[in-house]
Design a protein around this motif. Structure first.
Motif, PDB file in Angstrom:
ATOM      1  N   LYS A 266       0.857  -1.191   0.000  1.00  8.37           N
ATOM      2  CA  LYS A 266       0.000   0.000   0.000  1.00  8.37           C
ATOM      3  C   LYS A 266       0.890   1.237   0.000  1.00  8.37           C
ATOM      4  CE  LYS A 266      -4.247   1.775   0.710  1.00  8.37           C
ATOM      5  NZ  LYS A 266      -5.413   1.533  -0.136  1.00  8.37           N
ATOM      6  N   GLU A 267       0.728   2.116  -1.004  1.00  9.90           N
ATOM      7  CA  GLU A 267       1.565   3.300  -1.124  1.00  9.90           C
ATOM      8  C   GLU A 267       0.717   4.556  -1.198  1.00  9.90           C
ATOM      9  OE1 GLU A 267       4.242   2.966  -4.361  1.00  9.90           O
ATOM     10  OE2 GLU A 267       5.362   1.277  -3.509  1.00  9.90           O
ATOM     11  N   LEU A 268       1.333   5.671  -0.850  1.00  9.63           N
ATOM     12  CA  LEU A 268       0.664   6.965  -0.922  1.00  9.63           C
ATOM     13  C   LEU A 268       0.398   7.348  -2.366  1.00  9.63           C
ATOM     14  CD1 LEU A 268       2.824   8.895   1.705  1.00  9.63           C
ATOM     15  CD2 LEU A 268       0.432   8.241   1.991  1.00  9.63           C
ATOM     16  N   PRO A 269      -0.579   8.239  -2.614  1.00 13.29           N
ATOM     17  CA  PRO A 269      -0.834   8.689  -3.994  1.00 13.29           C
ATOM     18  C   PRO A 269       0.424   9.265  -4.635  1.00 13.29           C
ATOM     19  CG  PRO A 269      -2.558   9.460  -2.509  1.00 13.29           C
ATOM     20  CD  PRO A 269      -1.505   8.849  -1.648  1.00 13.29           C
ATOM     21  N   LYS A 270       0.563   9.019  -5.926  1.00 10.04           N
ATOM     22  CA  LYS A 270       1.754   9.484  -6.653  1.00 10.04           C
ATOM     23  C   LYS A 270       1.729  11.004  -6.787  1.00 10.04           C
ATOM     24  CE  LYS A 270       4.525   8.476 -10.735  1.00 10.04           C
ATOM     25  NZ  LYS A 270       4.587   7.714 -12.017  1.00 10.04           N
ATOM     26  N   VAL A 271       2.847  11.625  -6.455  1.00 11.71           N
ATOM     27  CA  VAL A 271       2.947  13.084  -6.503  1.00 11.71           C
ATOM     28  C   VAL A 271       3.190  13.530  -7.942  1.00 11.71           C
ATOM     29  CG1 VAL A 271       4.171  15.104  -5.616  1.00 11.71           C
ATOM     30  CG2 VAL A 271       3.925  13.070  -4.184  1.00 11.71           C
ATOM     31  N   PRO A 272       2.428  14.506  -8.452  1.00 12.28           N
ATOM     32  CA  PRO A 272       2.658  14.986  -9.817  1.00 12.28           C
ATOM     33  C   PRO A 272       4.027  15.647  -9.965  1.00 12.28           C
ATOM     34  CG  PRO A 272       1.041  16.360  -8.681  1.00 12.28           C
ATOM     35  CD  PRO A 272       1.292  15.182  -7.808  1.00 12.28           C
ATOM     36  N   PRO A 273       4.667  15.519 -11.128  1.00  7.54           N
ATOM     37  CA  PRO A 273       6.013  16.092 -11.328  1.00  7.54           C
ATOM     38  C   PRO A 273       6.071  17.602 -11.101  1.00  7.54           C
ATOM     39  CG  PRO A 273       5.456  14.581 -13.115  1.00  7.54           C
ATOM     40  CD  PRO A 273       4.225  14.758 -12.305  1.00  7.54           C
ATOM     41  N   ALA A 274       4.979  18.305 -11.440  1.00 11.67           N
ATOM     42  CA  ALA A 274       4.979  19.765 -11.270  1.00 11.67           C
ATOM     43  C   ALA A 274       5.119  20.145  -9.799  1.00 11.67           C
ATOM     44  CB  ALA A 274       3.696  20.362 -11.844  1.00 11.67           C
ATOM     45  N   LEU A 275       4.464  19.371  -8.918  1.00 12.53           N
ATOM     46  CA  LEU A 275       4.565  19.652  -7.485  1.00 12.53           C
ATOM     47  C   LEU A 275       5.963  19.332  -6.967  1.00 12.53           C
ATOM     48  CD1 LEU A 275       3.273  20.499  -4.833  1.00 12.53           C
ATOM     49  CD2 LEU A 275       2.410  18.164  -4.560  1.00 12.53           C
ATOM     50  N   MET A 276       6.538  18.223  -7.436  1.00 10.75           N
ATOM     51  CA  MET A 276       7.890  17.860  -7.013  1.00 10.75           C
ATOM     52  C   MET A 276       8.896  18.920  -7.464  1.00 10.75           C
ATOM     53  SD  MET A 276       7.781  15.191  -5.158  1.00 10.75           S
ATOM     54  CE  MET A 276       9.530  14.880  -5.105  1.00 10.75           C
ATOM     55  N   LYS A 277       8.698  19.448  -8.666  1.00 15.07           N
ATOM     56  CA  LYS A 277       9.623  20.462  -9.181  1.00 15.07           C
ATOM     57  C   LYS A 277       9.528  21.744  -8.369  1.00 15.07           C
ATOM     58  CE  LYS A 277      11.216  22.579 -13.470  1.00 15.07           C
ATOM     59  NZ  LYS A 277      10.991  22.708 -14.938  1.00 15.07           N
ATOM     60  N   SER A 278       8.316  22.073  -7.900  1.00 15.55           N
ATOM     61  CA  SER A 278       8.141  23.297  -7.106  1.00 15.55           C
ATOM     62  C   SER A 278       8.833  23.204  -5.747  1.00 15.55           C
ATOM     63  CB  SER A 278       6.656  23.585  -6.902  1.00 15.55           C
ATOM     64  OG  SER A 278       6.069  22.631  -6.021  1.00 15.55           O
ATOM     65  N   LEU A 279       9.167  21.976  -5.320  1.00 17.23           N
ATOM     66  CA  LEU A 279       9.825  21.790  -4.032  1.00 17.23           C
ATOM     67  C   LEU A 279      11.347  21.801  -4.139  1.00 17.23           C
ATOM     68  CD1 LEU A 279       7.562  18.977  -2.540  1.00 17.23           C
ATOM     69  CD2 LEU A 279       7.463  21.415  -2.078  1.00 17.23           C
ATOM     70  N   GLU A 280      11.865  21.828  -5.366  1.00 18.17           N
ATOM     71  CA  GLU A 280      13.317  21.852  -5.535  1.00 18.17           C
ATOM     72  C   GLU A 280      13.884  23.156  -4.981  1.00 18.17           C
ATOM     73  OE1 GLU A 280      14.060  21.322  -9.653  1.00 18.17           O
ATOM     74  OE2 GLU A 280      13.362  19.230  -9.704  1.00 18.17           O
ATOM     75  N   PRO A 281      15.014  23.084  -4.292  1.00 20.21           N
ATOM     76  CA  PRO A 281      15.598  24.303  -3.710  1.00 20.21           C
ATOM     77  C   PRO A 281      16.006  25.309  -4.777  1.00 20.21           C
ATOM     78  CG  PRO A 281      17.135  22.463  -3.565  1.00 20.21           C
ATOM     79  CD  PRO A 281      15.834  21.891  -4.038  1.00 20.21           C
ATOM     80  N   VAL A 282      15.793  26.571  -4.458  1.00 22.24           N
ATOM     81  CA  VAL A 282      16.152  27.658  -5.364  1.00 22.24           C
ATOM     82  C   VAL A 282      17.416  28.327  -4.820  1.00 22.24           C
ATOM     83  CG1 VAL A 282      15.424  29.866  -6.352  1.00 22.24           C
ATOM     84  CG2 VAL A 282      13.752  28.034  -6.023  1.00 22.24           C
TER      85      VAL A 282
END
Length: 324
Positions: A266-282
């Motif tokens: 059982k796994e958590l819902p897959k995170v969309p790539p756009a959301l993952m990209k928004s979390l990348e450090p700036v």
């Protein structure tokens, strides 16, 4: 001397009276607080965090998101105080839990089981990095509790309400008769709320907290039902769109999540790539903009002079009223 009316029959536009009725001037940049000024900043680091803070606005998990931010800020400020440093106005690592602050988050919502807290850490920290993104945590909970095929969150929350043997619905009179003391009542006077016979540390015999009772009473007022004397499970599921109710049931939501995803495969819902990209450090870019330097200075000293000045004014006004 004749005066023209505001509407001149020989003109096709309204009479311009801005010299007569002067509009009050708006706030200047230097009069804005730190939180207001951040929203006008050109720093990409700040712009990214502002977008993160706004993405749950208007959703039923907004209350959970606000609790997560408040816990992270409290933990960061306590750590700074212990190190003898000024309390930061913004968490240096962004809206991210470490294991200590996540444990504090679970404790504050009412979770007492160390086993369940440890299980939640393993669920939300899949890569064992020792950190949990508050953005991803809130996003996952939003996907889970709003999944039309997943009914266990609402059903488990509904089951904490007392019902007589053989009854399937909860009576409205049950909520109206409950009296759970506010744990924060009397804090201004330095006193704690006295527990009543039907309460245990701010929770009733059914496990209902003061926050849950207040949220339910609000839903009773705001949401009409087919039978005003009862609250059915269908009625309660409709209330699931209320951010205050969802935030009040955060402990139940986390407990159900811990049980659901403890199963193998059982796994958590897959995170969309756009959301993952928004979390990348700036990477921080050194600006020569005055706002950038001012915000950095606010963060360095841990003080917002605009808010401090407003607090001093309100105190001086209250003192002058007392003298009168």
């Amino acid at each position: 001397m004749q005066t023209r009316s505001k509407t001149d029959p020989f003109r096709s536009f309204e009479f311009n009276n801005h010299f007569v009725e002067v509009a009050p001037p708006g706030k200047q940049r230097w009069e804005l607080s730190y939180a207001e000024r951040r929203r006008l900043a050109a720093d990409p680091r700040i712009q990214k965090t502002v977008l993160q803070e706004d993405q749950f606005s208007g959703l039923n998990v907004d209350g959970i998101w606000q609790k997560a931010k408040a816990t992270i800020m409290k933990h960061v400020q306590l750590a700074a105080a212990a190190a003898g440093q000024p309390a930061p106005l913004f968490p240096p690592q962004g809206w991210v839990f470490d294991m200590s602050s996540f444990t504090l988050f679970c404790r504050q919502c009412g979770m007492s089981s160390d086993h369940l807290i440890h299980r939640l850490c393993n669920i939300f920290d899949k890569d064992a990095s020792g950190t949990i993104s508050a953005v991803l945590l809130t996003w996952h909970l939003h996907q889970l509790i709003n999944d039309p095929e997943e009914t266990r969150f609402a059903e488990t929350a509904y089951d904490i309400f007392d019902r007589k043997l053989g009854e399937t619905d909860v009576k409205t009179s049950y909520f109206l008769s409950l009296k759970i003391p506010d744990p924060n009542a009397g804090s201004k006077r330095g006193k704690k709320a006295k527990p009543s016979a039907s309460s245990d540390k701010g929770k009733g015999s059914s496990g209902m907290s003061f926050a849950i009772l207040e949220a339910v009473k609000k839903c009773l007022r705001d949401h009409p039902r087919a039978d005003p004397n009862t609250v059915t499970l269908a009625d309660f599921r409709k209330w699931w769109a209320d951010p205050e109710l969802v935030a009040a049931f955060l402990c139940t939501i986390l407990e159900v999540t811990a049980h659901l995803f403890h199963q193998d495969g059982k796994e958590l819902p897959k995170v969309p790539p756009a959301l993952m990209k928004s979390l990348e450090p700036v990477s921080e870019v050194p600006f020569s903009d005055a706002d950038w330097w001012l915000l950095k200075e606010y963060e360095r000293v841990g003080r917002d002079p605009i808010l401090e000045a407003g607090g001093k004014k309100s105190k001086s006004r209250s003192r002058s009223k007392k003298k009168k």
